[in-house]
Write a protein that holds these residues in place. Structure first.
Motif, PDB file in Angstrom:
ATOM      1  N   LEU A 141     -11.000  11.492 -14.772  1.00 43.27           N
ATOM      2  CA  LEU A 141     -11.958  10.876 -13.856  1.00 43.27           C
ATOM      3  C   LEU A 141     -11.221  10.162 -12.725  1.00 43.27           C
ATOM      4  CD1 LEU A 141     -14.573   9.613 -16.468  1.00 43.27           C
ATOM      5  CD2 LEU A 141     -14.563  11.731 -15.169  1.00 43.27           C
ATOM      6  N   VAL A 142     -10.738  11.000 -11.787  1.00 45.68           N
ATOM      7  CA  VAL A 142      -9.934  10.502 -10.676  1.00 45.68           C
ATOM      8  C   VAL A 142     -10.550  10.997  -9.364  1.00 45.68           C
ATOM      9  CG1 VAL A 142      -7.716  10.900  -9.527  1.00 45.68           C
ATOM     10  CG2 VAL A 142      -7.751  10.296 -11.932  1.00 45.68           C
ATOM     11  N   GLN A 143     -10.617  10.137  -8.360  1.00 44.31           N
ATOM     12  CA  GLN A 143     -11.046  10.542  -7.008  1.00 44.31           C
ATOM     13  C   GLN A 143      -9.929  10.254  -6.016  1.00 44.31           C
ATOM     14  OE1 GLN A 143     -13.756  11.809  -5.177  1.00 44.31           O
ATOM     15  NE2 GLN A 143     -14.593  12.524  -7.151  1.00 44.31           N
ATOM     16  N   PRO A 144      -9.777  11.115  -4.994  1.00 50.05           N
ATOM     17  CA  PRO A 144      -8.773  10.818  -3.968  1.00 50.05           C
ATOM     18  C   PRO A 144      -9.228   9.658  -3.078  1.00 50.05           C
ATOM     19  CG  PRO A 144      -9.692  13.066  -3.740  1.00 50.05           C
ATOM     20  CD  PRO A 144     -10.513  12.364  -4.761  1.00 50.05           C
ATOM     21  N   GLY A 145      -8.416   8.633  -2.989  1.00 50.39           N
ATOM     22  CA  GLY A 145      -8.721   7.476  -2.133  1.00 50.39           C
ATOM     23  C   GLY A 145      -7.725   7.464  -0.969  1.00 50.39           C
ATOM     24  N   LYS A 146      -8.233   7.903   0.194  1.00 49.81           N
ATOM     25  CA  LYS A 146      -7.306   8.098   1.317  1.00 49.81           C
ATOM     26  C   LYS A 146      -6.876   6.772   1.941  1.00 49.81           C
ATOM     27  CE  LYS A 146      -8.434  11.456   4.173  1.00 49.81           C
ATOM     28  NZ  LYS A 146      -9.195  12.047   5.292  1.00 49.81           N
ATOM     29  N   GLY A 147      -5.592   6.700   2.283  1.00 58.79           N
ATOM     30  CA  GLY A 147      -5.075   5.539   3.011  1.00 58.79           C
ATOM     31  C   GLY A 147      -4.190   6.018   4.143  1.00 58.79           C
ATOM     32  N   TYR A 148      -3.895   5.119   5.069  1.00 59.64           N
ATOM     33  CA  TYR A 148      -3.162   5.481   6.289  1.00 59.64           C
ATOM     34  C   TYR A 148      -1.986   4.541   6.514  1.00 59.64           C
ATOM     35  CZ  TYR A 148      -7.414   8.059   7.547  1.00 59.64           C
ATOM     36  OH  TYR A 148      -8.484   8.931   7.569  1.00 59.64           O
ATOM     37  N   HIS A 149      -1.013   5.015   7.276  1.00 61.70           N
ATOM     38  CA  HIS A 149      -0.023   4.070   7.799  1.00 61.70           C
ATOM     39  C   HIS A 149       0.241   4.321   9.271  1.00 61.70           C
ATOM     40  CE1 HIS A 149       4.023   6.454   7.022  1.00 61.70           C
ATOM     41  NE2 HIS A 149       3.794   6.419   8.310  1.00 61.70           N
ATOM     42  N   ARG A 150       0.704   3.271   9.915  1.00 64.28           N
ATOM     43  CA  ARG A 150       1.239   3.335  11.267  1.00 64.28           C
ATOM     44  C   ARG A 150       2.539   2.559  11.227  1.00 64.28           C
ATOM     45  NH1 ARG A 150      -3.396   2.502  15.988  1.00 64.28           N
ATOM     46  NH2 ARG A 150      -3.441   4.717  16.463  1.00 64.28           N
ATOM     47  N   ASP A 151       3.642   3.188  11.644  1.00 61.17           N
ATOM     48  CA  ASP A 151       4.937   2.485  11.711  1.00 61.17           C
ATOM     49  C   ASP A 151       5.204   2.114  13.160  1.00 61.17           C
ATOM     50  OD1 ASP A 151       5.284   2.934   9.043  1.00 61.17           O
ATOM     51  OD2 ASP A 151       6.901   4.406   9.249  1.00 61.17           O
ATOM     52  N   PRO A 155       3.100   3.885  18.011  1.00 63.91           N
ATOM     53  CA  PRO A 155       3.646   4.009  16.657  1.00 63.91           C
ATOM     54  C   PRO A 155       4.669   5.151  16.587  1.00 63.91           C
ATOM     55  CG  PRO A 155       1.246   3.961  16.630  1.00 63.91           C
ATOM     56  CD  PRO A 155       1.651   4.064  18.056  1.00 63.91           C
ATOM     57  N   VAL A 156       5.715   4.977  15.785  1.00 66.36           N
ATOM     58  CA  VAL A 156       6.700   6.043  15.641  1.00 66.36           C
ATOM     59  C   VAL A 156       6.319   6.983  14.490  1.00 66.36           C
ATOM     60  CG1 VAL A 156       8.661   4.910  16.727  1.00 66.36           C
ATOM     61  CG2 VAL A 156       8.150   4.408  14.337  1.00 66.36           C
ATOM     62  N   SER A 157       5.348   6.578  13.720  1.00 63.38           N
ATOM     63  CA  SER A 157       4.873   7.459  12.647  1.00 63.38           C
ATOM     64  C   SER A 157       3.424   7.103  12.332  1.00 63.38           C
ATOM     65  CB  SER A 157       5.756   7.276  11.406  1.00 63.38           C
ATOM     66  OG  SER A 157       5.164   7.869  10.277  1.00 63.38           O
ATOM     67  N   GLU A 158       2.615   8.147  12.155  1.00 63.83           N
ATOM     68  CA  GLU A 158       1.225   7.952  11.691  1.00 63.83           C
ATOM     69  C   GLU A 158       1.010   8.932  10.548  1.00 63.83           C
ATOM     70  OE1 GLU A 158      -1.116   6.367  15.615  1.00 63.83           O
ATOM     71  OE2 GLU A 158      -1.178   8.514  15.212  1.00 63.83           O
ATOM     72  N   TRP A 159       0.304   8.487   9.513  1.00 63.99           N
ATOM     73  CA  TRP A 159       0.287   9.278   8.285  1.00 63.99           C
ATOM     74  C   TRP A 159      -0.962   8.958   7.488  1.00 63.99           C
ATOM     75  CZ3 TRP A 159       0.284   7.131   3.338  1.00 63.99           C
ATOM     76  CH2 TRP A 159       0.676   7.958   2.271  1.00 63.99           C
ATOM     77  N   CYS A 160      -1.419   9.928   6.686  1.00 67.41           N
ATOM     78  CA  CYS A 160      -2.409   9.571   5.665  1.00 67.41           C
ATOM     79  C   CYS A 160      -2.040  10.229   4.347  1.00 67.41           C
ATOM     80  CB  CYS A 160      -3.830   9.953   6.078  1.00 67.41           C
ATOM     81  SG  CYS A 160      -4.191  11.693   5.935  1.00 67.41           S
ATOM     82  N   GLY A 161      -2.449   9.625   3.247  1.00 67.56           N
ATOM     83  CA  GLY A 161      -2.161  10.164   1.915  1.00 67.56           C
ATOM     84  C   GLY A 161      -3.297   9.816   0.972  1.00 67.56           C
ATOM     85  N   LEU A 162      -3.366  10.556  -0.134  1.00 69.15           N
ATOM     86  CA  LEU A 162      -4.473  10.388  -1.089  1.00 69.15           C
ATOM     87  C   LEU A 162      -3.983   9.704  -2.361  1.00 69.15           C
ATOM     88  CD1 LEU A 162      -6.020  13.970  -0.735  1.00 69.15           C
ATOM     89  CD2 LEU A 162      -6.741  11.864   0.427  1.00 69.15           C
ATOM     90  N   ARG A 163      -4.559   8.555  -2.655  1.00 67.21           N
ATOM     91  CA  ARG A 163      -4.215   7.875  -3.909  1.00 67.21           C
ATOM     92  C   ARG A 163      -5.043   8.495  -5.046  1.00 67.21           C
ATOM     93  NH1 ARG A 163      -5.938   4.055  -0.171  1.00 67.21           N
ATOM     94  NH2 ARG A 163      -4.465   2.440   0.471  1.00 67.21           N
ATOM     95  N   PRO A 164      -4.470   8.629  -6.224  1.00 69.91           N
ATOM     96  CA  PRO A 164      -5.285   9.088  -7.361  1.00 69.91           C
ATOM     97  C   PRO A 164      -5.973   7.880  -8.006  1.00 69.91           C
ATOM     98  CG  PRO A 164      -2.935   9.046  -7.942  1.00 69.91           C
ATOM     99  CD  PRO A 164      -3.050   8.463  -6.564  1.00 69.91           C
TER     100      PRO A 164
END
Ligand SMILES: Cc1cc2nc3c(=O)[nH]c(=O)nc-3n(C[C@H](O)[C@H](O)[C@H](O)COP(=O)(O)OP(=O)(O)OC[C@H]3O[C@@H](n4cnc5c(N)ncnc54)[C@H](O)[C@@H]3O)c2cc1C
Length: 419
Positions: free
Chosen positions: A270-280, A350-359
């Motif tokens: 019972l896991v959902q992807p929880g998206k988060g972002y970064h900006r460096d 920003p020198v980096s922008e990114w998103c990823g999915l937390r379980p």
């Protein structure tokens, strides 16, 4: 070390899979780690880089109500994209059931000691394997801009204190004295001395190098398409290039992508992807302020972590399914929150922008251990916002389960707990 232990296939090369592979290899197992992309391609390289030991999970009283109120505001920290997704809605209803004080207390009884083990293990592994990852054990500040935020922060600090941690509550002046980049809006906060920070991408590449040196075979850019099983026992895995890797045990560490392989064995992950972002943003006159240590902006849940010459602004939690679509509004929200706290933040790109999915697991606890009814099959996922923090200790627990058959710390994390 001689390899008299079992042959193990680890599926998924995020911080959990790499940690599992590393500890299994140390324990004498013969390990093949299979990653469908490159190591760290999921959430494990771009996260905020904090080792936040002992904090309660996302499930807190009032959380779902707040998410539902904020649902139509794509700039809110916790955002549920309004769309028809029965699995997500079932999961949210389940999640809401775990948003009680009693459940927070239960989680703390599990997470507080695990957090202590995690901190000790980071110190040990980073020193022993000489991993250069900017590891700093100087804590971080939880920074509040409102009285209600401060009240919540104090409450959380009390919870951690009762469970053996040493948070220190600070007023606005004291916090600004310690971190001069903070602006006049700061009303106070909490210092968490036990927390640590590091560059997660460098940590991961150091750990995978150490695993390789100890004998682990790492296969990148090939996916596992099937877990091979006969007569109720795993036999190995099949990969998309047609290979079969024989194994006595298989560990699924596929993060938010765990459902499909697990469903073949009728286990409920019972896991959902929880998206988060970064900006460096590079530190400099028109860029990010030079922070002493990391700050977490309480109301927006934005982490501001110094990483070498830059500051990483990371956070937000978006439930919008399994996709890596970058929403500009979410990225802008990071900068907006950071500028409100640090008025001198410049306008450098920003020198980096990114998103990823937390379980994100339904009850906020990781899902770690043997899969009932299939000998040799294990799972380790559901770490939500704490995957980096709990990565190494999860690796150690899984290695003990696979090699020695037992680790009492795994009991409350058992995959079978959802029936
Ligand atoms: C913005 C943000 C900030 C965060 N900050 C922190 C923080 O400060 N501290 C903290 O503790 N945690 C933090 N986290 C959470 C942490 O990053 C995650 O919990 C953690 O990375 C999850 O690791 P994982 O190994 O389970 O999953 P992943 O990193 O997603 O790894 C799973 C891997 O499995 C692979 N895979 C999937 N299917 C297959 C297959 N069939 N065959 C082979 N490979 C497969 C994927 O390609 C992927 O690489 C943050 C997360 C985000 C998004």
């Amino acid at each position: 070390m001689s390899r008299s232990g079992p042959h193990v296939a680890v599926v998924g090369g995020g911080v959990i899979g790499v940690s599992v592979a590393y500890h299994l290899t140390r324990a004498g197992a013969t390990v093949t780690l299979v990653e469908r992309d490159r190591i760290g391609a999921g959430a494990s390289s771009g996260n905020a880089g904090t080792v936040s030991a002992g904090h309660p999970p996302l499930n807190r009283p009032g959380r779902v109500r707040r998410a539902l109120v904020d649902m139509l505001d794509p700039a809110s920290p916790l955002y549920v994209a309004p769309r028809w997704d029965p699995a997500l809605w079932r999961w949210l209803i389940g999640f809401a059931r775990y948003c009680t004080e009693e459940h927070v207390e239960h989680c703390m009884r599990v997470m507080a000691p695990l957090g202590k083990d995690a901190l000790a293990l980071f110190d040990e592994v980073i020193a022993e394997e000489r991993i250069e990852c900017g590891y700093r054990t100087e804590g971080y500040y939880d920074v509040c801009a409102t009285e209600s935020g401060l009240e919540g922060a104090r409450h959380e600090a009390d919870v951690l204190q009762r469970h053996g941690y040493g948070p220190e509550t600070l007023n606005g002046d004291e916090l600004r004295r310690r971190e001069p980049a903070l602006g006049p809006r700061t009303v106070g906060g909490v210092f968490y001395p036990e927390a640590a920070t590091l560059d997660p991408a460098r940590f991961l590449s150091g750990l995978v190098r150490a695993a390789r040196q100890r004998g682990c075979v790492v296969r990148e850019r090939v996916a596992v398409s099937e877990v091979l099983e006969r007569s109720g026992r795993v036999r190995g895995v099949r990969t998309t290039d047609g290979d079969a890797i024989a194994a006595d045990a298989v560990v699924l560490t596929t993060g938010p992508f765990s459902k499909r392989l697990a469903e073949e064995f009728r286990i409920r992950i019972l896991v959902q992807p929880g998206k988060g972002y970064h900006r460096d943003i590079e530190i400099g006159p028109n860029g990010a302020p030079k922070l002493g240590i990391a700050c977490v902006l309480n109301e927006s849940s934005v982490f501001c972590t110094p990483m070498g010459t830059r500051v990483r602004f990371a956070g937000t939690m978006e439930f919008s399914g399994e996709n890596e679509v970058v929403r500009e509004a979410r990225l802008r929200q990071l900068t907006r929150a950071a500028r409100a706290a640090f008025p001198d933040l410049g306008t450098a790109r920003p020198v980096s922008e990114w998103c990823g999915l937390r379980p994100v697991s339904v009850d906020g606890l990781p899902i770690v251990g043997p899969v009932p009814g299939v000998d040799g099959l294990h799972v380790a996922t559901g770490h939500g916002m704490l995957g980096l923090t709990l990565g190494p200790v999860t690796g150690q627990i899984v290695a003990r389960l696979v090699v020695d058959g037992d680790d009492p710390r795994a009991e409350p994390l058992a995959p079978g707990r959802f029936g």
